[in-house]
Scaffold this active site. Structure first.
Site, PDB file in Angstrom:
ATOM      1  N   CYS A   1      22.940  28.773  45.073  1.00 42.96           N
ATOM      2  CA  CYS A   1      22.379  27.436  44.879  1.00 42.96           C
ATOM      3  C   CYS A   1      20.888  27.504  44.539  1.00 42.96           C
ATOM      4  O   CYS A   1      20.528  27.810  43.422  1.00 42.96           O
ATOM      5  CB  CYS A   1      22.656  26.554  46.093  1.00 42.96           C
ATOM      6  SG  CYS A   1      22.527  24.783  45.734  1.00 42.96           S
TER       7      CYS A   1
ATOM      8  N   HIS B   1      28.371  27.287  46.697  1.00 42.70           N
ATOM      9  CA  HIS B   1      28.107  27.862  48.015  1.00 42.70           C
ATOM     10  C   HIS B   1      29.286  28.726  48.486  1.00 42.70           C
ATOM     11  O   HIS B   1      30.156  28.268  49.225  1.00 42.70           O
ATOM     12  CB  HIS B   1      27.832  26.754  49.039  1.00 42.70           C
ATOM     13  CG  HIS B   1      26.461  26.172  48.931  1.00 42.70           C
ATOM     14  ND1 HIS B   1      25.414  26.580  49.728  1.00 42.70           N
ATOM     15  CD2 HIS B   1      25.964  25.225  48.096  1.00 42.70           C
ATOM     16  CE1 HIS B   1      24.325  25.900  49.396  1.00 42.70           C
ATOM     17  NE2 HIS B   1      24.630  25.082  48.411  1.00 42.70           N
TER      18      HIS B   1
ATOM     19  N   GLU C   1      29.288  31.041  50.649  1.00 43.73           N
ATOM     20  CA  GLU C   1      29.232  31.417  52.064  1.00 43.73           C
ATOM     21  C   GLU C   1      30.179  30.587  52.927  1.00 43.73           C
ATOM     22  O   GLU C   1      30.550  30.995  54.036  1.00 43.73           O
ATOM     23  CB  GLU C   1      27.792  31.305  52.595  1.00 43.73           C
ATOM     24  CG  GLU C   1      27.260  29.897  52.806  1.00 43.73           C
ATOM     25  CD  GLU C   1      26.649  29.268  51.568  1.00 43.73           C
ATOM     26  OE1 GLU C   1      25.821  28.351  51.714  1.00 43.73           O
ATOM     27  OE2 GLU C   1      27.015  29.666  50.441  1.00 43.73           O
TER      28      GLU C   1
END
Length: 259
Positions: A116, A224, A226
């Site tokens: 990001c 994202h 993660e």
């Protein structure tokens, strides 16, 4: 180096005020979980401020870097533009650490993964520019995080990213089309020097990039990964490859991904 020792991944922390008064540098637990559980590395949160750390110290301490997302944006002066309200909040201290850190990693072949804001930092570090608000561009969708709902709803998969056939990301994911979440307002306007765009959303927004002819692992994504990294079929191979690159660096053999 003891080969049983985990490589160290420096996670770029973000400055904020806890309870609206106590200044902290922090990072989401999901970043540390992805690094520890999927990359197989030791996560180390970095206070991203040159008052506390130097780029040289970070390069010697860490084997790789996770350039995290964050609410503040890269200051437009870093890519030759004037500040406007549309550019949002800033963190000049983080700019002062991450931009030279990225350039140093590219030069050395030291691995990093951009997420990001980290994706945007990579583009700016290489001389590119950003659009302050993607949704204002005719024909573009709203890529911002849904304002309401639980975390699993805000981080839900929301759009397709088309990948360059035969490119690094295609080989990594085993597909030319993947589903991702989207939680960003800004995006690439002009790609930086040597920035290769290998992934785009349906509306043409760049979503996956790397540095052409880089000595090491220089991948970055606008989404994202993660979130749910251990179980997501796109996130898992990305963090696994990042971990392999960090281990190779720690053992003195930089891992280069050939496009």
């Amino acid at each position: 180096m003891n080969r049983k020792k985990r490589p160290v991944i420096g996670i770029i922390g973000n400055y904020s005020l806890f309870n609206d008064r106590y200044p902290i540098h922090s990072s989401g637990t999901m970043n540390a979980a992805a690094v520890a559980e999927v990359s197989g590395a030791m996560p180390l949160i970095i206070p991203s401020d040159p008052a506390f750390v130097s780029v040289e110290e970070l390069l010697e301490t860490c084997d790789g870097f996770l350039l995290t997302g964050g609410r503040p944006n890269v200051h437009p002066s870093e890519y030759g533009e004037e500040e406007t309200p549309a550019h949002g909040a800033f963190d000049r201290a983080r700019d002062a650490i991450t931009l030279p850190l990225i350039r140093a990693c590219v030069d050395r072949g030291q691995p990093f993964l951009g997420i990001c804001r980290g994706f945007q930092e990579l583009n700016v570090a290489m001389g590119g520019t950003l659009h302050p608000e993607i949704r204002e561009i005719p024909g573009r969708m709203n890529h911002r995080m849904p304002p309401d709902g639980q975390l699993h709803e805000q981080f839900a998969l929301r759009h397709v990213v088309q990948l360059t056939e035969g490119g690094i990301f295609h080989r990594l994911f085993g597909a030319t089309s993947v589903m991702t979440n989207t939680l960003h307002g800004q995006g690439i306007m002009r790609p930086g020097n040597r920035i290769v765009i290998e992934g785009q959303a349906e509306d043409g927004t760049p979503e996956a990039i790397h540095v052409r002819d880089a000595k090491g692992f220089t991948l970055a994504v606008q989404w994202h990964p993660e979130w749910n990294a251990a179980d997501d079929p796109v996130s898992r191979p990305l963090f696994q490859a990042f971990g392999e690159a960090a281990r190779a660096w720690a053992q003195g053999a930089p891992l280069r991904l050939i496009a």
